[in-house]
Write a protein that holds these residues in place. Structure first.
Motif, mmCIF file in Angstrom:
data_model
loop_
_atom_site.group_PDB
_atom_site.id
_atom_site.type_symbol
_atom_site.label_atom_id
_atom_site.label_comp_id
_atom_site.label_asym_id
_atom_site.label_seq_id
_atom_site.Cartn_x
_atom_site.Cartn_y
_atom_site.Cartn_z
ATOM 1 N N ILE A 94 0.839 -1.043 -0.124
ATOM 2 C CA ILE A 94 0.007 -0.092 -0.079
ATOM 3 C C ILE A 94 0.792 0.702 -0.280
ATOM 4 O O ILE A 94 1.690 1.446 0.826
ATOM 5 C CB ILE A 94 -0.906 0.262 1.093
ATOM 6 C CG1 ILE A 94 -1.657 -1.066 1.502
ATOM 7 C CG2 ILE A 94 -1.874 1.657 1.740
ATOM 8 C CD1 ILE A 94 -2.515 -1.042 2.219
ATOM 9 N N LEU A 95 0.863 1.963 -0.981
ATOM 10 C CA LEU A 95 1.824 2.922 -1.609
ATOM 11 C C LEU A 95 1.183 4.377 -1.735
ATOM 12 O O LEU A 95 -0.077 4.779 -2.025
ATOM 13 C CB LEU A 95 2.339 3.171 -2.834
ATOM 14 C CG LEU A 95 3.383 1.182 -2.170
ATOM 15 C CD1 LEU A 95 4.253 1.357 -3.727
ATOM 16 C CD2 LEU A 95 4.568 1.657 -0.644
ATOM 17 N N PRO A 96 1.570 5.452 -0.607
ATOM 18 C CA PRO A 96 0.577 7.191 -1.266
ATOM 19 C C PRO A 96 1.715 7.203 -2.507
ATOM 20 O O PRO A 96 2.336 6.965 -2.556
ATOM 21 C CB PRO A 96 0.984 7.969 -0.362
ATOM 22 C CG PRO A 96 2.642 7.057 0.481
ATOM 23 C CD PRO A 96 2.607 5.390 0.055
ATOM 24 N N ILE A 118 -3.301 6.076 -4.087
ATOM 25 C CA ILE A 118 -3.176 5.214 -3.165
ATOM 26 C C ILE A 118 -2.797 3.873 -4.286
ATOM 27 O O ILE A 118 -3.655 3.575 -4.240
ATOM 28 C CB ILE A 118 -3.913 4.643 -2.135
ATOM 29 C CG1 ILE A 118 -4.006 6.132 -1.267
ATOM 30 C CG2 ILE A 118 -3.706 3.499 -1.588
ATOM 31 C CD1 ILE A 118 -4.551 5.602 0.515
ATOM 32 N N LEU A 119 -1.713 3.405 -4.250
ATOM 33 C CA LEU A 119 -1.742 1.969 -4.986
ATOM 34 C C LEU A 119 -1.668 1.052 -4.187
ATOM 35 O O LEU A 119 -1.169 0.792 -3.441
ATOM 36 C CB LEU A 119 0.213 1.953 -5.587
ATOM 37 C CG LEU A 119 -0.158 2.965 -7.019
ATOM 38 C CD1 LEU A 119 1.405 2.475 -7.348
ATOM 39 C CD2 LEU A 119 -0.645 1.959 -8.111
ATOM 40 N N HIS A 120 -3.130 -0.026 -4.358
ATOM 41 C CA HIS A 120 -2.909 -0.925 -3.780
ATOM 42 C C HIS A 120 -2.247 -2.440 -4.207
ATOM 43 O O HIS A 120 -3.280 -2.391 -5.407
ATOM 44 C CB HIS A 120 -3.834 -1.691 -2.603
ATOM 45 C CG HIS A 120 -3.869 -2.173 -2.050
ATOM 46 N ND1 HIS A 120 -5.561 -3.424 -1.500
ATOM 47 C CD2 HIS A 120 -3.302 -3.218 -1.477
ATOM 48 C CE1 HIS A 120 -4.804 -3.847 -0.198
ATOM 49 N NE2 HIS A 120 -3.829 -4.296 -0.658
ATOM 50 N N GLY A 121 -1.326 -2.916 -3.729
ATOM 51 C CA GLY A 121 -1.055 -3.687 -5.200
ATOM 52 C C GLY A 121 -0.210 -2.800 -6.981
ATOM 53 O O GLY A 121 0.310 -1.256 -6.366
ATOM 54 N N PRO A 122 -1.053 -3.430 -7.640
ATOM 55 C CA PRO A 122 -0.738 -2.181 -8.631
ATOM 56 C C PRO A 122 -2.275 -1.325 -9.186
ATOM 57 O O PRO A 122 -2.362 0.006 -10.257
ATOM 58 C CB PRO A 122 -0.603 -3.538 -9.984
ATOM 59 C CG PRO A 122 -1.062 -4.720 -9.273
ATOM 60 C CD PRO A 122 -0.806 -4.347 -8.382
ATOM 61 N N ASN A 123 -2.424 -1.345 -8.131
ATOM 62 C CA ASN A 123 -3.826 -0.740 -8.192
ATOM 63 C C ASN A 123 -4.021 0.682 -7.912
ATOM 64 O O ASN A 123 -4.071 0.863 -6.834
ATOM 65 C CB ASN A 123 -5.707 -1.568 -7.872
ATOM 66 C CG ASN A 123 -5.817 -3.304 -8.677
ATOM 67 O OD1 ASN A 123 -5.069 -2.843 -9.743
ATOM 68 N ND2 ASN A 123 -5.869 -3.737 -8.337
#
Length: 612
Positions: free
Chosen positions: A33-35, A115-120
């Motif tokens: 999980i990436l901002p 927010i990226l949750h995985g590639p999404n």
């Protein structure tokens, strides 16, 4: 239904909106999980990327610098990709898959925090704590591109004491346009208004138990706000079963003004509390209800424009008979919201002209000296700006001087002694009669209802249909007389009177027993006039708080009714305050006005306290 997930970024809580917007081309850990910040190619490779990100941080309360550590590029086929390292860009850059079918219908995704949750890729909604307990719950749309159906957000703050209210990034919404004049404007709605996909509680456990089902469509006026681009963030608390004030079934909102322990007994207590307490909320939709505390000023200290039902679409099956109200901290902003919502424009040129100013003296009697001085200052401002001389008078005197035809020597007091309250109680009793019947049949017991609504319903049940028709006839005669005699001939005649008496009224204070409201009060008069009604906090007066043990400030508010349109009313008052250099924007928190200096420049605390 997709479950909701939250994440903490730099100590701030965010909701990952469950609607997937797209994917990146890179292969990354599906659990990560990436901002990230989504930017166009030309934005990423602009000469001042750091300045661009700093600008996003400055204009948006959802964006924080941590979102700028990783970038996602939204490139078109014509974009030529530069080598980030050669341009001195050290951030990780992912590319959005422009061929992803999910992007159809979203066209150009706005630049901003995601927010990226995985590639999404998903929208990031910031979660604010409802520390003043103003909301029933927060909501999010199921579809961020076509907000029609909503769902309740049940997330709590980290300490578990407060509800979380989600707000989207301001960057997700384009600049206002003729088609979307309220684009991105955050609005709360009253719990009484229907919102598709969520329920209505009326701050009553009995009502919620009988009606747990969500609304299958949004109220017309709410739908109108959404279509104009407004963002509905949640439902705010309404008085229990319309006129309750004991708050037995749910906690009462905490009034942020003064010492924080004053009752929140405004017409729309949750909406007023939210606007008075939360800088992240711009406007609130409430409903005008007639309270039970005679001559006690509503303590929220916010601007409210109350609009009668004849000029607004209905809110739904639980609509109030008196009308709706738009609540804000800015007069000019209030004007723009109502103008957009009603599809009406203000004066085309030159502004409104006023040639009569009336100050009604009997609606809030025995004002403390300091509050009387405050009104003298307001009247002086209006006189100077409008170039008119105020007429200090009373409705009874005006009626006696020029009564309606055929009424002869009948006084206003006798003619309107019980008609307003009796008619109000009759309507409430009729409205909730079916509720009583259905609750009794389903649960084999009586529904719990607070004292004040129960008193009104019992009173209204004793009113015959013939008596109600006679009461409505009296109200109609008075309304016609008021418009013809008081407001006629001048489309912006202003009628001013105190919005109750500003005095301390603590949460712990025992409420008086319900009683019949006789005659015309500061709340009943506007409710029966079918005219726009502006509540104007314009000053503050000091009192010695038994809670904080120090001097605190209570808002002083005026009720202003105009003979013209709502635009005439708001713009006239706004222009008068502007010309006098008085505040036209209110603060959040303890003080309604940015500075208390103006309100105490002519009096000492001791003088004011002696009168209170």
């Amino acid at each position: 239904m997709v479950s909701l997930q939250t994440v903490v970024i730099a100590g701030i809580h965010y909701l990952i909106h469950p609607q997937k917007l797209g994917t990146i081309t890179a292969i990354i850990n599906p659990d990560s999980i990436l901002p990230v910040t989504l930017l166009a190619t030309h934005e990423i490779f602009s000469p001042d990327l750091d300045g661009l990100l700093a600008g996003l941080d400055a204009v948006d309360d959802v964006f924080i610098p941590e979102f700028g550590s990783i970038l996602v590029e939204k490139a078109t086929e014509n974009d030529r990709h530069a080598d980030p390292s050669k341009l001195g860009i050290t951030r990780d850059i992912f590319q959005l898959n422009s061929s992803d079918s999910l992007l159809q219908g979203f066209n150009d995704l706005p630049s901003g925090p995601y927010i990226l949750h995985g590639p999404n890729l998903y929208q990031a909604w910031r979660l604010y704590e409802d520390e003043y307990d103003a909301f029933v719950f927060g909501v999010i749309p199921e579809d961020v591109n076509e907000p029609e159906q909503f769902r309740v957000l049940n997330a709590l703050s980290t300490n578990g004491l407060h509800k979380s209210i989600p707000v989207p990034s301001r960057l997700y919404h384009r600049h206002p346009s003729p088609r979307k004049p309220l684009s991105g404007v955050r609005v709360s709605i009253s719990d009484t208004a229907a919102l598709e996909g969520v329920g209505t509680t009326l701050s009553s456990a009995s009502w919620e138990l009988l009606h747990p089902e969500p609304a299958d469509e949004s109220a017309h006026f709410v739908r109108r706000l959404i279509d104009l681009g407004a963002v509905i963030v949640g439902k705010t608390k309404a008085p229990p079963m319309e006129s309750g004030q004991e708050w037995v079934d749910v906690p009462a909102p905490w009034n942020p003004r003064a010492d924080g322990y004053q009752r929140a007994d405004d017409s729309s207590p949750g909406a007023v509390t939210a606007i008075a307490g939360y800088p992240w909320l711009q406007h609130a939709l409430g409903e005008h209800v007639v309270g039970a505390l005679a001559n006690v000023a509503m303590p929220g200290g916010v601007y409210s424009l109350r609009l009668p039902l004849p000029i607004v679409p209905k809110l739904g099956e639980t609509q109030r008979p008196e009308g709706v109200e738009i609540i804000s901290r800015q007069l000019q902003s209030l004007d723009r919201v109502v103008q957009a919502a009603l599809g009406q424009k203000g004066p085309s040129s030159g502004g409104p002209q006023t040639n009569r100013l009336l100050y009604l003296t009997e609606l809030s009697p025995e004002l403390p000296i300091e509050q009387s001085r405050s009104f003298e200052k307001l009247i002086s401002i209006l006189e100077s700006a409008l170039e008119v001389k105020v007429e200090h008078t009373s409705l009874a005197a005006l009626w006696a001087a020029q009564p309606p035809d055929s009424l002869g020597d009948t006084s206003l007091g006798d003619f309107m002694k019980l008609a307003p309250f009796r008619s109000l109680s009759y309507r409430e009793a009729q409205k909730y009669r079916q509720f009583h019947k259905e609750y009794r049949e389903k649960f084999h017991r009586e529904a719990f209802v607070e004292r004040n609504p129960r008193f009104r319903w019992d009173y209204g049940e004793k009113v015959t249909e013939d008596q109600n028709m006679l009461d409505l006839s009296h109200i109609g005669v008075f309304r016609k007389w008021f418009h013809e005699i008081i407001l006629t001939g001048s489309p912006t005649t202003l009628v001013v009177f105190p919005h109750g008496v500003s005095r301390p009224h603590y949460r712990r204070d025992k409420l008086a027993d319900p009683k019949v409201i006789k005659g015309l009060t500061y709340e009943l008069l506007p409710a029966i006039l079918d005219s726009p009604h502006l509540i104007l906090p314009f000053d503050q007066i000091p009192f010695e708080s038994i809670i904080s043990g120090r001097a605190e400030q209570l808002p002083v508010s005026a009720s202003i009714v105009g003979g013209g349109s709502w635009a005439d009313l708001v713009q006239t008052v706004d222009g008068a305050l502007k010309s006098a250099g008085w505040p036209r924007e209110l603060s959040v928190g303890r003080l309604a006005l940015p500075s208390a200096d103006r309100s105490i420049e002519e009096a000492t605390l001791g003088e004011a306290q002696a009168e209170l």
